[in-house]
Design a protein around this motif. Structure first.
Motif, short mmCIF file in Angstrom:
data_model
loop_
_atom_site.label_atom_id
_atom_site.label_comp_id
_atom_site.label_asym_id
_atom_site.label_seq_id
_atom_site.Cartn_x
_atom_site.Cartn_y
_atom_site.Cartn_z
N PRO A 134 7.70 2.37 -6.66
CA PRO A 134 8.72 3.13 -7.40
C PRO A 134 10.13 2.75 -6.97
N SER A 135 10.27 2.49 -5.66
CA SER A 135 11.58 2.13 -5.13
C SER A 135 12.05 0.78 -5.70
N LEU A 136 11.11 -0.18 -5.75
CA LEU A 136 11.45 -1.51 -6.30
C LEU A 136 11.82 -1.38 -7.78
N LEU B 51 15.65 2.76 1.27
CA LEU B 51 14.30 2.83 1.84
C LEU B 51 14.21 1.98 3.11
N ALA B 52 14.80 0.78 3.02
CA ALA B 52 14.79 -0.12 4.18
C ALA B 52 15.50 0.53 5.36
N TYR B 53 16.65 1.13 5.08
CA TYR B 53 17.42 1.75 6.16
C TYR B 53 16.63 2.91 6.78
N ARG B 54 16.00 3.71 5.90
CA ARG B 54 15.22 4.85 6.41
C ARG B 54 14.09 4.38 7.31
N ARG C 77 0.83 -1.23 0.00
CA ARG C 77 0.00 0.00 0.00
C ARG C 77 0.86 1.27 0.00
N ASP C 78 2.14 1.09 0.38
CA ASP C 78 3.04 2.25 0.50
C ASP C 78 3.33 2.83 -0.89
N ASP C 79 3.11 4.16 -1.04
CA ASP C 79 3.33 4.82 -2.33
C ASP C 79 4.79 4.76 -2.77
N GLU C 80 5.68 4.64 -1.79
CA GLU C 80 7.10 4.71 -2.11
C GLU C 80 7.67 3.36 -2.54
#
Lengths: 297, 371
Positions: A73-75, A253-256, A67-70
């Motif tokens: 695009p990140s993948l 993204l994972a780190y954030r 569901r995450d918008d980020e």
């Protein structure tokens, strides 16, 4: 006789155990640190942490990611970076190897330079890219002095850009020699003799490249590309140093999410890591499959 | 069918400092099977690669049917090569490997299929056509490599030690197959080997090479029985050499006067008296000859080495034709009085080291090398 038989059976059992006993010191380190960490991470990504009362595993972190918008695009960005840098590095390495092998002089010097490049850390490459390609870097200044641009900001944004050009440049610079060295080693294992046979059988230079050199190099090229793909897919420091803020590559993204003040983001961070691990594992399995076929042949 | 002519080929390496091949000239007749024979590093494989176009000579000319092909690339020469290591393409099946050359020449698919099937039959590996090279044995791989070369109907077949990677039994089989296929196709063939027995068995003529140069180029029996120089004689296993002065059909050496046959001096001119080196093979000596024989010698048995049912011995000649060895023009020494004798075990078993034995050096076994 029965006693001899028992002794023999015991000896055979011991012989079967010997490799495992020899592996034990390595296993003691690897299993708790790697497999243990992976298992703990997997449980955490399923929201299972009995210590703090989370004792019913679920897929909430994974569905939150969807569901995450980020996330998507990140993948896509991560896949794009990994694929683009791997394909470019592979093609350039292939071209470089085909050129290098035609050299009579300087071959060993180029071999040395390729090996030297392997010893330089990615981080150094990233700093170099910043100095050279950023809008305040050497190339921007040269362009300014040459009058191609009027102010540094007109220089194309190659660092921290959505197209991740800086990241791809570092990966290509770093992985090209790695792939080239593997290809060169593969060529040295009889590659030139196969080409000689083909030419005496009537194959032109182009036909030799198409029907002999490339098929000969293909297993080594695929295997080295898989390693590079797996590495670039999961690597953190270069995207963190040279990547845009949004979308961020998956490891960033994972780190954030992991360092977010909202502790509820942690299962999502670990779920992202699990996704990276599974995809990397698929690349490694593909690599193993290709290598095994190569050995069989 | 094609003739091959090599004219003054030279090949240097190490920046021109060393010669791999020097002033090498040779003419091979149409449909002939010749072998480049010599010790390792004598330049035979380099010569073969120059013929194939894989190495360019520094100077000299290569002609097929009297037409220079020195500047043609390998694919235009129609000289198919079979290497020591079969070098079948590992990612292709046996059938695809054999079809490779025809596919490169863009032969029609139906024609490729017909010719490949025939060739697989000829080399007796039809049942392995769909196997990959790693699934078949060493001998079968070498058959496939031979088929791959021959199916292209080359002007010239070049074989680079094609039997050396096979064990003894397979080598015999493969050697006979090569002879049959070469005779059947009539393809002019040049083979490289360092194995003299292989060369003697398979070749119409043998070109012996030493240090990049052509030595004797002749029929196998001539090289074996009538060597033109001491190096050739030694290469083919001659161990006995006597410096001598020849006069008519007699020679004077450290053992005194020995009789020669009419053929012994066929390799030298018509001069009435000259110096030369007499050689005779260790296995040509006769132990316990009849007393009517000529060149009868008495010798002391110095050493016996067992070689299966044969014995390799060293003997010291003490008398020859009833003359003591001091009767010759050279002073006999411990070295030049010793000769090598190979004989059947039954001929020598009765003797022990130190015993005196009777020997005959048959005149027809002596060959005079001039100079």
């Amino acid at each position: 006789m029965p006693r001899l038989g028992r002794l023999r059976a015991r000896k055979i059992r011991f012989q079967r155990l010997t490799p495992w006993l020899l592996l034990l010191p390595a296993l003691i380190v690897i299993v708790p640190l790697f497999a243990g960490g992976l298992a703990a991470g997997l449980l955490r990504s399923f929201n299972y942490m009995p210590v703090i009362g989370l004792d019913s595993p679920n897929l909430a972190a994974y569905s939150a990611l969807l569901r995450d918008d980020e996330f998507l695009p990140s993948l896509l960005l991560t896949t794009y970076i990994a694929l683009t840098s791997t394909v470019i590095a592979s093609l350039l390495a292939l071209g470089a190897v085909l050129m290098i092998r035609r050299l009579n002089a300087g071959r060993s010097l180029i071999n040395f330079l390729l090996q030297l490049n392997l010893t330089i850390p990615h981080l150094v490459g990233a700093v170099g890219i910043v100095y050279l390609f950023s809008q305040s870097g050497s190339f921007a200044r040269l362009a300014l002095h040459a009058g191609f641009i009027n102010e540094p900001q007109q220089f194309p944004a190659l660092i921290y850009d959505p197209a991740a050009i800086g990241i791809i440049l570092v990966y290509v610079w770093k992985e090209l020699p790695f792939i080239a060295l593997i290809l060169l080693a593969s060529l040295q294992q009889g590659g030139e003799e196969f080409e000689a046979v083909a030419r005496t059988l009537g194959a032109s230079r182009w036909q030799v490249l198409r029907f002999v050199t490339l098929p000969n190099l293909l297993p080594a090229l695929l295997a080295s590309s898989m390693i590079v793909l797996a590495f670039t897919f999961g690597a953190y420091e270069i995207p963190a140093l040279l990547g845009a803020y949004y979308p961020a590559p998956l490891p960033v993204l994972a780190y954030r999410k992991f360092t977010d003040v909202d502790l509820a983001s942690r299962p999502e961070a670990i779920a992202i890591s699990m996704i990276i691990a599974v995809l990397s594992l698929i690349f490694v399995l593909l690599y193993a499959h290709i290598t095994r076929r190569q050995i069989e042949n | 069918m094609t003739t091959l002519t090599l004219e003054n080929l030279n090949l240097r390496y190490n920046g021109g400092a060393d010669h791999a091949v020097r002033e090498f000239s040779l003419h091979v007749n149409s449909s002939e099977f010749i072998t480049l024979l010599g010790p390792s590093g004598c330049g035979k494989t380099s010569t073969l690669k120059m013929i194939a176009g894989l190495i360019a000579p520094d100077n000299g000319d290569i002609l097929f049917d009297d037409r220079s092909i020195t500047h043609l690339p390998p694919e235009k020469r129609r000289a198919a090569m079979v290497f020591q290591n079969h070098l079948l393409f590992p990612y292709l099946t046996v059938r695809q490997n054999v079809a490779f050359g025809l596919k490169m020449k863009r032969v029609a698919a139906a024609e490729i299929q017909r010719r490949v099937n025939n060739m697989l039959d000829d080399v007796q590996i039809s049942d392995l056509a769909d196997s990959k090279p790693h699934q078949i044995s060493g001998g079968q791989r070498q058959r496939a490599a031979l088929a791959r070369a021959l199916v292209t109907e080359p002007q010239l077949l070049l074989l680079d030690e094609p039997l050396s990677s096979l064990d003894a039994h397979l080598r015999d089989e493969m050697r006979n197959l090569i002879i049959n296929l070469q005779r059947q196709s009539g393809t002019t063939t040049v083979m490289v080997t360092h194995d003299q027995h292989e060369a003697l068995h398979i070749s119409d003529r043998i070109a012996l090479m030493f240090d990049g140069r052509l030595g004797q180029f002749d029929r196998p029996t001539a090289l074996f029985e009538r060597p033109s120089d001491i190096a050739t004689a030694k290469f083919f296993g001659c161990q006995n050499f006597l410096e001598c002065r020849i006069s008519g059909q007699r020679m004077l050496c450290q053992f005194g006067e020995l009789h020669l046959s009419a053929n012994s001096t066929a390799g030298i001119g018509a001069a009435s008296e000259y110096k030369g080196t007499a050689t005779f093979r260790a296995e040509s000596l006769i132990v316990n000859p009849s007393q009517t024989s000529v060149n009868l010698c008495k010798a002391e048995l110095l050493n016996v080495e067992v070689a299966g049912s044969y014995r390799k011995c060293q003997v010291k000649i003490t008398r020859c034709n009833d003359n003591p060895v001091s009767a010759g023009e050279q002073e006999p020494t411990d070295d030049n009085s010793i000769i090598y004798l190979h004989c059947h075990a039954r001929d020598i078993n009765a003797y022990a080291v130190g015993d005196q034995i009777d020997l005959c050096i048959p005149p027809e076994s002596i060959w005079i090398i001039p100079g």
